[in-house]
Design an enzyme around this catalytic site. Structure first.
Site, PDB file in Angstrom:
ATOM      1  N   TYR A 247       0.840  -1.198   0.000  1.00  0.00           N
ATOM      2  CA  TYR A 247       0.000   0.000   0.000  1.00  0.00           C
ATOM      3  C   TYR A 247       0.877   1.251   0.000  1.00  0.00           C
ATOM      4  O   TYR A 247       1.984   1.242   0.522  1.00  0.00           O
ATOM      5  CB  TYR A 247      -0.931  -0.014   1.221  1.00  0.00           C
TER       6      TYR A 247
ATOM      7  N   ARG B  39     -19.141 -12.974 -15.629  1.00  0.00           N
ATOM      8  CA  ARG B  39     -19.212 -14.063 -14.663  1.00  0.00           C
ATOM      9  C   ARG B  39     -19.008 -15.377 -15.417  1.00  0.00           C
ATOM     10  O   ARG B  39     -18.850 -15.371 -16.642  1.00  0.00           O
ATOM     11  CB  ARG B  39     -20.555 -14.100 -13.925  1.00  0.00           C
TER      12      ARG B  39
END
Ligand code: NDP
Length: 372
Positions: A56, A204
């Site tokens: 991060y 999907r």
């Protein structure tokens, strides 16, 4: 003494390797400006996992404040707590109040904590669930800020400046990662504020599931939802021309959650002077910028980091949170789908580690939220 448990890490790595469950006790005598809280709910956001992995952008401070053998960090950037006791009767906080973090990285993945009162923001709890309050300050606030503060440039008139999209104008914005927490919030605010959205989601495993996800986002207020395969195909250009009436209604803003090809395709959908705001890099692919878009269409590429905005504008943060919670109370804003992760005194380290580890996997039915 209050018995407390906290997830901690002392070195960077995968959550399943480095996260430990630490037990400690909290003294009943807390200092004047301190507040003892117990946790109600805390989400597992992608940024929290990146923080544990050490990837991060901002690094937390390792400390020995809760008595870990090695200096450690308690992850978790948002959540909601209930006030258990206050150090001074002159505090504006009272036992039973609900509070959320006022600052970044205070560490919400723990059953109890002692914070300085300046680290907490009181919220009016009436009519709200812990999950709704726990998830208000990262995703919805990011969508709110980006839609309110970013937009196309005003051409040469404004030099390099950009102006936000015109509320109520029906102006288009486009986004990938549209089913993410940020994406779902952007869809809803866009609708409430009279903007129109084009939303890209990943395909999907079956077309039925893709259609079901499209429908779900349309019900939230999405004007157009396209699957990534449609979006990256050669037919997309024509489709976009239909949507924007051959560019007469141009797309002024793109929100990039993903990076890679998807981000480049977002940029290509922008009209002259449009702005692509990158706020996430879920695909871990860099964003490549076609030079032609920079030269001939004067597209702007900027980044967004909520922590930075909040630090510079704490009062703005408070108003934004209150505004979103009001919309939630009034039923105008729907919170994200979640996967509950119950955290009781007997919950084991392994279970908690696994809940965190699975937080970065794709195609989830909802965001993991610790419920205490
Ligand atoms: P969520 O956990 O709610 O959703 C994750 C999203 O990422 C889903 O849309 C998911 O799509 C998608 N995704 C997961 N894996 C991949 C992949 N390999 N390639 C492409 N897409 C993928 O996320 P949030 O809304 O909490 O956060 C989304 C991003 O925004 C994160 O990168 C986060 O760090 C960032 N963020 C940045 C902020 C800032 O200030 N800059 C503030 C808030 C968030 P699918 O369902 O198809 O898997």
């Amino acid at each position: 003494y209050t018995q407390a448990k906290a997830l901690v890490f002392s070195k960077y790595g995968e959550p399943s390797d480095v996260l430990k469950l630490h037990t400690h006790s909290i003294s009943p005598s807390i200092s004047q400006c301190s507040i003892l809280v117990r946790s109600l709910a805390a989400p597992i956001n992608p940024a929290d996992i990146n923080t544990i992995q050490g990837t991060y952008g901002s690094k937390p401070a390792f400390t020995s404040l809760i008595g870990t053998a090695e200096p450690s960090v308690t992850p978790g950037n948002e959540g909601v707590f209930e006030v258990v006791s206050v150090g001074s009767t002159s505090s504006e906080l009272r036992k039973g109040d609900w509070v959320i973090p006022a600052v970044s990285q205070i560490g919400t993945w723990r059953t109890h904590a002692v914070f300085d009162s300046s680290q907490l923001l009181k919220v009016a709890r009436e009519g709200l669930t812990p999950t709704q309050v726990a998830t208000v300050s990262v995703n919805p606030c990011s969508a709110y800020k980006m839609l309110r503060c970013y937009g196309p440039s005003d051409g040469l008139k404004a030099g390099l400046a950009m102006k936000p999209l015109d509320v109520g104008s029906g102006q288009w914005f486009i986004q990938n990662g549209a089913n993410s927490g940020v994406g779902r919030a952007a869809i809803q605010f866009g609708k409430l504020w009279g903007l129109r959205s084009i939303n890209v989601v990943r395909d999907r495993t079956s077309s039925e599931e893709t259609e079901a996800l499209k429908l779900e986002l349309q019900q939230l207020g999405a004007d157009v939802v396209v699957s990534e395969s449609q979006f990256l195909s050669r037919y997309w250009k024509e489709q976009l021309a239909d949507i924007t009436r051959n560019g007469r209604d141009s797309v002024g803003l793109a929100l990039n959650c993903v990076g890679g090809k998807s981000a480049t395709t977002l940029a290509r959908a922008l009209g002259d002077g449009g702005t692509l705001v990158s706020y996430g890099g879920m695909s871990r692919q860099p964003v490549s910028l076609p030079v032609g878009l920079l030269i001939f269409k004067d597209i702007r590429f900027v980044g967004f980091w909520l922590s930075n905005w909040n630090e510079r504008d704490p009062v703005g943060k408070r108003h934004m949170v209150d505004d979103i919670l009001d919309m939630t109370r009034q039923g105008k804003f729907t919170d994200i789908p979640i996967e509950e992760v119950p955290w009781s005194w007997n919950t084991g380290e392994k279970q908690l580690q696994e809940a965190v580890q699975s937080g970065l996997t794709g195609f989830r039915s909802g965001k993991g939220v610790f419920l205490f």
